[in-house]
Design an enzyme around this catalytic site. Structure first.
Site, PDB file in Angstrom:
ATOM      1  N   ASP A 192       0.628   3.791   0.337  1.00  0.00           N
ATOM      2  CA  ASP A 192       1.620   2.742   0.068  1.00  0.00           C
ATOM      3  C   ASP A 192       3.039   3.225   0.375  1.00  0.00           C
ATOM      4  OD1 ASP A 192       2.448   0.243  -0.691  1.00  0.00           O
ATOM      5  OD2 ASP A 192       2.318   0.616  -2.846  1.00  0.00           O
ATOM      6  N   ASN A 235       4.971   2.098   3.315  1.00  0.00           N
ATOM      7  CA  ASN A 235       5.398   2.022   4.724  1.00  0.00           C
ATOM      8  C   ASN A 235       6.603   1.101   4.905  1.00  0.00           C
ATOM      9  OD1 ASN A 235       3.185   3.575   5.249  1.00  0.00           O
ATOM     10  ND2 ASN A 235       1.998   1.964   6.267  1.00  0.00           N
ATOM     11  N   HIS A 281       4.615   1.165   9.385  1.00  0.00           N
ATOM     12  CA  HIS A 281       3.158   1.240   9.579  1.00  0.00           C
ATOM     13  C   HIS A 281       2.820   2.195  10.717  1.00  0.00           C
ATOM     14  CE1 HIS A 281       2.709  -1.821   6.651  1.00  0.00           C
ATOM     15  NE2 HIS A 281       3.126  -2.822   7.393  1.00  0.00           N
ATOM     16  N   ASN A 300      -3.892  -8.478   1.359  1.00  0.00           N
ATOM     17  CA  ASN A 300      -2.898  -8.242   2.414  1.00  0.00           C
ATOM     18  C   ASN A 300      -2.865  -9.356   3.469  1.00  0.00           C
ATOM     19  OD1 ASN A 300      -3.311  -4.621   2.281  1.00  0.00           O
ATOM     20  ND2 ASN A 300      -1.677  -5.861   1.414  1.00  0.00           N
ATOM     21  N   TRP A 301      -3.883 -10.243   3.478  1.00  0.00           N
ATOM     22  CA  TRP A 301      -3.854 -11.399   4.395  1.00  0.00           C
ATOM     23  C   TRP A 301      -2.689 -12.314   4.073  1.00  0.00           C
ATOM     24  CZ3 TRP A 301      -6.784 -10.835   8.487  1.00  0.00           C
ATOM     25  CH2 TRP A 301      -8.024 -10.184   8.394  1.00  0.00           C
ATOM     26  N   ARG A 315      -2.057   7.684  -5.212  1.00  0.00           N
ATOM     27  CA  ARG A 315      -1.259   6.557  -4.697  1.00  0.00           C
ATOM     28  C   ARG A 315       0.149   7.050  -4.398  1.00  0.00           C
ATOM     29  NH1 ARG A 315      -1.311   0.227  -6.010  1.00  0.00           N
ATOM     30  NH2 ARG A 315       0.207  -0.385  -4.424  1.00  0.00           N
ATOM     31  N   GLU A 338      -9.601  10.921 -11.756  1.00  0.00           N
ATOM     32  CA  GLU A 338      -8.278  11.399 -12.144  1.00  0.00           C
ATOM     33  C   GLU A 338      -7.273  10.663 -11.257  1.00  0.00           C
ATOM     34  OE1 GLU A 338      -7.475  13.541 -14.572  1.00  0.00           O
ATOM     35  OE2 GLU A 338      -9.607  13.642 -15.098  1.00  0.00           O
TER      36      GLU A 338
HETATM   37  C1  IPE Z   1      -2.401  -1.739  -1.576  1.00  0.00           C
HETATM   38  O1  IPE Z   1      -1.049  -1.739  -1.249  1.00  0.00           O
HETATM   39  C2  IPE Z   1      -3.229  -1.964  -0.358  1.00  0.00           C
HETATM   40  C3  IPE Z   1      -3.166  -0.912   0.650  1.00  0.00           C
HETATM   41  C4  IPE Z   1      -2.553   0.230   0.554  1.00  0.00           C
HETATM   42  C5  IPE Z   1      -3.894  -1.202   1.857  1.00  0.00           C
HETATM   43  P1  IPE Z   1      -0.153  -3.037  -1.451  1.00  0.00           P
HETATM   44  O2  IPE Z   1       1.238  -2.656  -1.072  1.00  0.00           O
HETATM   45  O3  IPE Z   1      -0.741  -4.178  -0.737  1.00  0.00           O
HETATM   46  O4  IPE Z   1      -0.276  -3.282  -3.012  1.00  0.00           O
HETATM   47  P2  IPE Z   1       0.555  -4.186  -4.021  1.00  0.00           P
HETATM   48  O5  IPE Z   1       0.410  -5.586  -3.562  1.00  0.00           O
HETATM   49  O6  IPE Z   1       1.974  -3.737  -3.970  1.00  0.00           O
HETATM   50  O7  IPE Z   1      -0.062  -3.938  -5.342  1.00  0.00           O
HETATM   51  C1  IPE Z   2       1.158   0.234   2.752  1.00  0.00           C
HETATM   52  O1  IPE Z   2       2.530   0.086   2.851  1.00  0.00           O
HETATM   53  C2  IPE Z   2       0.422  -0.301   3.943  1.00  0.00           C
HETATM   54  C3  IPE Z   2      -0.399  -1.495   3.687  1.00  0.00           C
HETATM   55  C4  IPE Z   2      -0.515  -2.112   2.545  1.00  0.00           C
HETATM   56  C5  IPE Z   2      -1.127  -2.023   4.808  1.00  0.00           C
HETATM   57  P1  IPE Z   2       3.252  -1.273   2.470  1.00  0.00           P
HETATM   58  O2  IPE Z   2       3.315  -2.124   3.682  1.00  0.00           O
HETATM   59  O3  IPE Z   2       2.621  -1.901   1.290  1.00  0.00           O
HETATM   60  O4  IPE Z   2       4.709  -0.762   2.107  1.00  0.00           O
HETATM   61  P2  IPE Z   2       5.645  -1.271   0.923  1.00  0.00           P
HETATM   62  O5  IPE Z   2       4.840  -1.171  -0.343  1.00  0.00           O
HETATM   63  O6  IPE Z   2       6.017  -2.672   1.228  1.00  0.00           O
HETATM   64  O7  IPE Z   2       6.796  -0.326   0.950  1.00  0.00           O
HETATM   65 MG    MG Z   3       2.930  -1.758  -0.700  1.00  0.00          MG
END
Ligand code: IPE
Ligand code: IPE
Ligand code: MG
Length: 246
Positions: free
Chosen positions: A19, A21, A36, A67-68, A187, A206
């Site tokens: 998480d 990116n 990404h 994520n969709w 995470r 853990e």
């Molecule tokens: C969780 O990250 C999904 C992935 C890392 C693929 P998200 O960024 O989508 O999670 P939330 O929505 O902030 O909980």
């Molecule tokens: C994780 O990074 C990648 C995916 C969920 C695909 P994010 O895109 O969720 O990055 P933030 O959380 O918005 O910074």
């Molecule tokens: Mg995220």
């Protein structure tokens, strides 16, 4: 890496919620997709580190069922990145004797991504040093829901007795049926939540949270995380004294 690890106390299955990116890119004044793209380097470093250390299963959360809901341009970019990464990382997988597996409903991914995944899974099927398990269009609740439906059908069709349903029955109907439980869940990015990831499988994992954003997460960070795991005492409901005498 000169971080000392105890080879006898390694987690069997490590899962990572990659998480941060988007925030990483924003900090640099760039578009989310730039984050990404840079996250791919961290994927490679994490895979290599896990294989070097001797982890058996590495699960990476790459795309959730939720994520969709992101803008279509971002979803498309993520899918294209998946396709190009599969092409580019095949060599890394072969060189390191790593088998690719997926969890989640990949039949809903773009055809190009499905083809790429099936190709790499086929080519790496005989590799036995580590399983790289990619969670794609994965959601733990829908996984459990599907398992409940399949089990119910078996009961209705008299293939299964209700009395014989146990934890193994449920395990065997999850995407992860062939994989061990998660021992260690990492995470990145400072968020402290599970986001619908491996709810059943990580029941006794853990948990490890780091503020490092995913594109900045490198080999040394993975080694440090595993070192921290080795300092944890997993009690599984017992007392500390009981653990020390067994
Ligand atoms: C969780 O990250 C999904 C992935 C890392 C693929 P998200 O960024 O989508 O999670 P939330 O929505 O902030 O909980
Ligand atoms: C994780 O990074 C990648 C995916 C969920 C695909 P994010 O895109 O969720 O990055 P933030 O959380 O918005 O910074
Ligand atoms: Mg995220």
């Amino acid at each position: 890496m000169n971080i000392e690890l105890d080879k006898n106390r390694l987690p069997n299955h490590v899962a990572v919620i990659m998480d941060g990116n988007g925030r990483w890119a924003k900090q640099k004044g760039k578009l989310r997709v730039f984050g990404h793209k840079n996250g791919v380097h961290s994927v490679r470093e994490t895979i290599e580190a896990a294989a070097e250390i001797g982890i058996n299963v590495l699960t990476l959360y790459a795309f959730s069922t939720e994520n969709w809901k992101r803008p279509k341009t971002e979803v498309d970019a993520l899918m294209n990145l998946l396709v190009s990464s599969l092409e580019n990382e095949l060599e890394t997988l072969q060189k390191n004797n790593i088998r690719l597996n997926t969890i989640g409903n990949i039949t809903l991914l773009p055809l190009k991504a499905q083809k790429g995944l099936n190709k790499v899974m086929g080519l790496t099927i005989g590799n036995d040093r580590m399983v790289l398990n990619l969670a794609l269009n994965y959601g733990s609740r829908s996984e459990i829901l599907e398992a409940v439906k399949t089990i119910s059908k078996k009961v209705v069709n008299n293939e299964l007795e209700i009395e014989n349903i146990d934890e193994n029955t449920i395990n065997n109907h999850l995407y992860t049926f062939s994989l061990p439980d998660v021992d260690f869940l990492i995470r990145t990015s400072g968020e402290q939540r599970i986001s619908n990831f491996l709810l059943w499988q990580a029941a006794y994992a853990e948990l490890y949270f780091t503020n490092t954003l995913w594109p900045d997460f490198k080999k040394a960070d993975f080694y440090n995380a595993i070192a921290e795991f080795q300092n944890r005492e997993r009690r599984y409901g017992k007392t500390s004294e009981q653990i020390k005498t067994t």
